[in-house]
Design an enzyme around this catalytic site. Structure first.
Site, PDB file in Angstrom:
ATOM      1  N   SER A   7       0.584  -1.201   0.031  1.00  0.00           N
ATOM      2  CA  SER A   7       0.150   0.356   0.115  1.00  0.00           C
ATOM      3  C   SER A   7       0.698   0.984   0.164  1.00  0.00           C
ATOM      4  O   SER A   7       1.851   1.509   0.748  1.00  0.00           O
ATOM      5  CB  SER A   7      -1.153  -0.490   1.260  1.00  0.00           C
ATOM      6  OG  SER A   7      -1.836   1.845   1.105  1.00  0.00           O
ATOM      7  N   HIS A  32      -0.974  -1.058  -4.652  1.00  0.00           N
ATOM      8  CA  HIS A  32      -2.154  -0.506  -3.790  1.00  0.00           C
ATOM      9  C   HIS A  32      -2.768   0.876  -3.192  1.00  0.00           C
ATOM     10  O   HIS A  32      -2.159   1.578  -2.080  1.00  0.00           O
ATOM     11  CB  HIS A  32      -2.918  -1.716  -2.064  1.00  0.00           C
ATOM     12  CG  HIS A  32      -4.026  -0.952  -1.861  1.00  0.00           C
ATOM     13  ND1 HIS A  32      -4.543  -2.800  -2.435  1.00  0.00           N
ATOM     14  CD2 HIS A  32      -4.379  -0.607  -1.239  1.00  0.00           C
ATOM     15  CE1 HIS A  32      -6.393  -1.645  -1.650  1.00  0.00           C
ATOM     16  NE2 HIS A  32      -5.733  -0.988  -0.893  1.00  0.00           N
ATOM     17  N   ASP A  34      -4.048   3.852  -1.457  1.00  0.00           N
ATOM     18  CA  ASP A  34      -5.291   4.232  -0.539  1.00  0.00           C
ATOM     19  C   ASP A  34      -6.408   5.688  -1.102  1.00  0.00           C
ATOM     20  O   ASP A  34      -6.244   6.208  -0.345  1.00  0.00           O
ATOM     21  CB  ASP A  34      -5.333   3.373   0.762  1.00  0.00           C
ATOM     22  CG  ASP A  34      -4.897   2.386   0.930  1.00  0.00           C
ATOM     23  OD1 ASP A  34      -5.934   1.403   0.681  1.00  0.00           O
ATOM     24  OD2 ASP A  34      -4.362   1.524   1.272  1.00  0.00           O
ATOM     25  N   MET A  36      -9.157   8.154  -0.244  1.00  0.00           N
ATOM     26  CA  MET A  36      -9.145   8.316   1.178  1.00  0.00           C
ATOM     27  C   MET A  36     -10.286   9.680   1.034  1.00  0.00           C
ATOM     28  O   MET A  36      -9.760  10.403   1.109  1.00  0.00           O
ATOM     29  CB  MET A  36      -9.216   8.238   2.696  1.00  0.00           C
ATOM     30  CG  MET A  36      -8.313   6.709   3.110  1.00  0.00           C
ATOM     31  SD  MET A  36      -8.035   6.595   4.366  1.00  0.00           S
ATOM     32  CE  MET A  36      -6.603   5.076   4.000  1.00  0.00           C
ATOM     33  N   HIS A  65      -7.769   1.735  -4.193  1.00  0.00           N
ATOM     34  CA  HIS A  65      -9.124   0.940  -3.369  1.00  0.00           C
ATOM     35  C   HIS A  65      -9.705   2.511  -3.158  1.00  0.00           C
ATOM     36  O   HIS A  65      -8.907   3.180  -2.284  1.00  0.00           O
ATOM     37  CB  HIS A  65      -8.470   0.300  -2.112  1.00  0.00           C
ATOM     38  CG  HIS A  65      -9.299  -0.320  -1.065  1.00  0.00           C
ATOM     39  ND1 HIS A  65      -8.931  -0.238  -0.067  1.00  0.00           N
ATOM     40  CD2 HIS A  65     -10.671  -0.284  -0.755  1.00  0.00           C
ATOM     41  CE1 HIS A  65     -10.002  -0.281   1.590  1.00  0.00           C
ATOM     42  NE2 HIS A  65     -11.040  -0.370   0.697  1.00  0.00           N
ATOM     43  N   MET A  67     -12.368   4.161  -0.701  1.00  0.00           N
ATOM     44  CA  MET A  67     -12.830   4.421   0.695  1.00  0.00           C
ATOM     45  C   MET A  67     -13.107   6.270   0.703  1.00  0.00           C
ATOM     46  O   MET A  67     -13.001   7.087   1.275  1.00  0.00           O
ATOM     47  CB  MET A  67     -11.821   4.497   1.315  1.00  0.00           C
ATOM     48  CG  MET A  67     -11.378   3.143   2.119  1.00  0.00           C
ATOM     49  SD  MET A  67     -10.153   3.194   2.644  1.00  0.00           S
ATOM     50  CE  MET A  67      -8.265   3.284   1.783  1.00  0.00           C
ATOM     51  N   MET A 136     -11.826  -6.385   3.916  1.00  0.00           N
ATOM     52  CA  MET A 136     -10.874  -5.773   5.431  1.00  0.00           C
ATOM     53  C   MET A 136     -10.466  -5.843   6.718  1.00  0.00           C
ATOM     54  O   MET A 136     -11.326  -6.427   7.398  1.00  0.00           O
ATOM     55  CB  MET A 136     -11.837  -3.960   5.409  1.00  0.00           C
ATOM     56  CG  MET A 136     -12.068  -3.216   3.898  1.00  0.00           C
ATOM     57  SD  MET A 136     -10.221  -2.425   3.084  1.00  0.00           S
ATOM     58  CE  MET A 136      -9.733  -2.607   5.219  1.00  0.00           C
ATOM     59  N   PHE A 142      -6.369   3.885   8.440  1.00  0.00           N
ATOM     60  CA  PHE A 142      -5.287   4.343   8.275  1.00  0.00           C
ATOM     61  C   PHE A 142      -4.751   3.279   8.358  1.00  0.00           C
ATOM     62  O   PHE A 142      -5.362   2.120   8.827  1.00  0.00           O
ATOM     63  CB  PHE A 142      -5.678   4.540  10.033  1.00  0.00           C
ATOM     64  CG  PHE A 142      -5.911   5.910  10.386  1.00  0.00           C
ATOM     65  CD1 PHE A 142      -5.528   7.012  10.295  1.00  0.00           C
ATOM     66  CD2 PHE A 142      -7.531   6.246  10.935  1.00  0.00           C
ATOM     67  CE1 PHE A 142      -6.023   8.854  10.489  1.00  0.00           C
ATOM     68  CE2 PHE A 142      -7.817   6.788  11.281  1.00  0.00           C
ATOM     69  CZ  PHE A 142      -7.818   8.655  10.795  1.00  0.00           C
ATOM     70  N   GLY A 143      -3.248   3.346   7.925  1.00  0.00           N
ATOM     71  CA  GLY A 143      -2.328   1.838   8.199  1.00  0.00           C
ATOM     72  C   GLY A 143      -2.257   1.951   9.579  1.00  0.00           C
ATOM     73  O   GLY A 143      -2.670   2.809  10.638  1.00  0.00           O
ATOM     74  N   GLY A 144      -1.316   0.159   9.660  1.00  0.00           N
ATOM     75  CA  GLY A 144      -0.595   0.349  12.014  1.00  0.00           C
ATOM     76  C   GLY A 144      -1.620  -0.314  12.204  1.00  0.00           C
ATOM     77  O   GLY A 144      -1.487   0.209  13.326  1.00  0.00           O
ATOM     78  N   ASP A 172      -6.845  -6.658   3.518  1.00  0.00           N
ATOM     79  CA  ASP A 172      -6.548  -5.504   3.477  1.00  0.00           C
ATOM     80  C   ASP A 172      -6.723  -5.089   4.997  1.00  0.00           C
ATOM     81  O   ASP A 172      -7.321  -4.570   5.105  1.00  0.00           O
ATOM     82  CB  ASP A 172      -6.800  -4.520   2.796  1.00  0.00           C
ATOM     83  CG  ASP A 172      -5.966  -3.524   2.764  1.00  0.00           C
ATOM     84  OD1 ASP A 172      -5.124  -3.035   3.719  1.00  0.00           O
ATOM     85  OD2 ASP A 172      -6.891  -2.219   1.529  1.00  0.00           O
ATOM     86  N   GLY A 173      -4.833  -4.779   5.472  1.00  0.00           N
ATOM     87  CA  GLY A 173      -5.575  -4.611   6.705  1.00  0.00           C
ATOM     88  C   GLY A 173      -4.017  -5.264   8.022  1.00  0.00           C
ATOM     89  O   GLY A 173      -4.929  -6.501   7.967  1.00  0.00           O
ATOM     90  N   GLY A 174      -3.547  -4.628   8.696  1.00  0.00           N
ATOM     91  CA  GLY A 174      -2.743  -5.321   9.621  1.00  0.00           C
ATOM     92  C   GLY A 174      -2.227  -7.259   8.987  1.00  0.00           C
ATOM     93  O   GLY A 174      -1.559  -8.427   9.789  1.00  0.00           O
ATOM     94  N   GLY A 194       1.074  -2.556   4.238  1.00  0.00           N
ATOM     95  CA  GLY A 194       1.293  -1.038   4.175  1.00  0.00           C
ATOM     96  C   GLY A 194       2.865  -1.456   5.260  1.00  0.00           C
ATOM     97  O   GLY A 194       3.883  -1.417   4.617  1.00  0.00           O
TER      98      GLY A 194
HETATM   99  C1  DX5 Z   1      -6.357   0.932   5.491  1.00  0.00           C
HETATM  100  C2  DX5 Z   1      -6.235   0.986   4.338  1.00  0.00           C
HETATM  101  C3  DX5 Z   1      -4.592  -0.021   4.064  1.00  0.00           C
HETATM  102  C4  DX5 Z   1      -3.797   0.306   4.968  1.00  0.00           C
HETATM  103  C5  DX5 Z   1      -3.419  -1.080   5.575  1.00  0.00           C
HETATM  104  O1  DX5 Z   1      -7.649   1.856   5.306  1.00  0.00           O
HETATM  105  O2  DX5 Z   1      -6.565   0.040   3.024  1.00  0.00           O
HETATM  106  O3  DX5 Z   1      -4.840  -0.468   2.637  1.00  0.00           O
HETATM  107  O4  DX5 Z   1      -3.051   0.803   4.570  1.00  0.00           O
HETATM  108  O5  DX5 Z   1      -1.932  -1.036   6.243  1.00  0.00           O
HETATM  109  P1  DX5 Z   1      -1.678  -1.834   7.315  1.00  0.00           P
HETATM  110  O6  DX5 Z   1      -0.451  -2.850   6.109  1.00  0.00           O
HETATM  111  O7  DX5 Z   1      -0.081  -0.934   8.010  1.00  0.00           O
HETATM  112  O8  DX5 Z   1      -2.460  -2.254   7.875  1.00  0.00           O
HETATM  113 ZN    ZN Z   2      -6.383  -0.609   1.344  1.00  0.00          ZN
END
Ligand code: DX5
Ligand code: ZN
Length: 211
Positions: A7, A32, A34, A36, A65, A67, A136, A142-144, A172-174, A194
């Protein structure tokens, strides 16, 4: 073999060209993106102008993606900017079936994303219009964030619903090496990452660890 989709959200935005070239060299399978809007999710990132400006840098598949609220009207913007796959959120589409048709009309692959609380039943009647399902495993924005374990069951259920259709499951995520293994075991084809791709700066090693 699972595909890894880093990402761009975790990249250094002061030097996107170098970041994208580094991801390409590290054998990322796709990029990817993102998007938003500060409404559908509590964060604001980038839109078609940025995507269009990075399009000439790489041949990597652009996985957008969205959002955003009302993604239907923005589909042409992202197709024109050079996205190859456009994923909309089921929760943001009043007319999901129509949005998927529009994505295909613009020559892109179509995906639907489901928030952690959204049932897989939502996609039951649009399966034949899907190229990808994006599950998801965090609440988007948010990442992380930490991986939400309950989504492993959803991955397995979507895998079963897909049957023989050519639809890829993206998660996607974590995602880290441990949750990656769980997702792959449940049926994931593509993993978005990410934090775990960008941590420490050795993208090649991080991507290999995920694979
Ligand atoms: C979250 C995004 C993800 C995110 C993934 O809203 O859609 O793509 O950036 O980040 P990590 O890998 O840090 O969870
Ligand atoms: Zn994403």
């Amino acid at each position: 073999m699972v595909k890894i989709a880093p990402s761009l959200l975790s990249a250094n935005f002061a030097n996107l060209e170098a970041e994208i070239k580094a991801l390409e060299k590290a054998k990322a399978d796709m990029l990817h993106l993102d998007v938003m809007d500060g409404n559908f999710v509590p964060n604001l990132t980038f839109g078609p102008v940025v995507i269009k400006s990075i399009r000439p840098i790489t041949k990597l598949c652009f996985d957008a993606h969205l959002m955003v609220q009302n993604p239907q009207k923005m589909i042409p913007w992202f197709a024109d900017a050079g996205a190859n796959i456009i994923t909309v959120h089921a929760e943001a589409c009043t007319h999901l079936d129509k949005a998927l048709d529009t994505i295909h009309q613009y020559g892109c692959k179509a995906g639907v994303s489901l928030n952690p609380s959204t049932s897989e039943e939502t996609i039951k009647y649009v399966l034949d219009k899907l190229d990808q399902v994006l599950i998801m495993s965090v609440n988007p924005g948010f990442g992380g964030q930490s991986f939400i374990e309950s989504q492993l069951e959803k991955i397995a259920k979507v895998k079963e619903m897909i049957g023989g259709r050519k639809i890829e499951i993206e998660v996607d995520g974590g995602i880290n090496p441990m949750t990656a293994a769980q997702c792959i075991a449940a049926g994931a084809d593509i993993l978005v990452a990410g934090t775990s791709v960008f941590a420490g700066g050795n993208y090649q090693k991080n991507i290999n660890n995920l694979r």
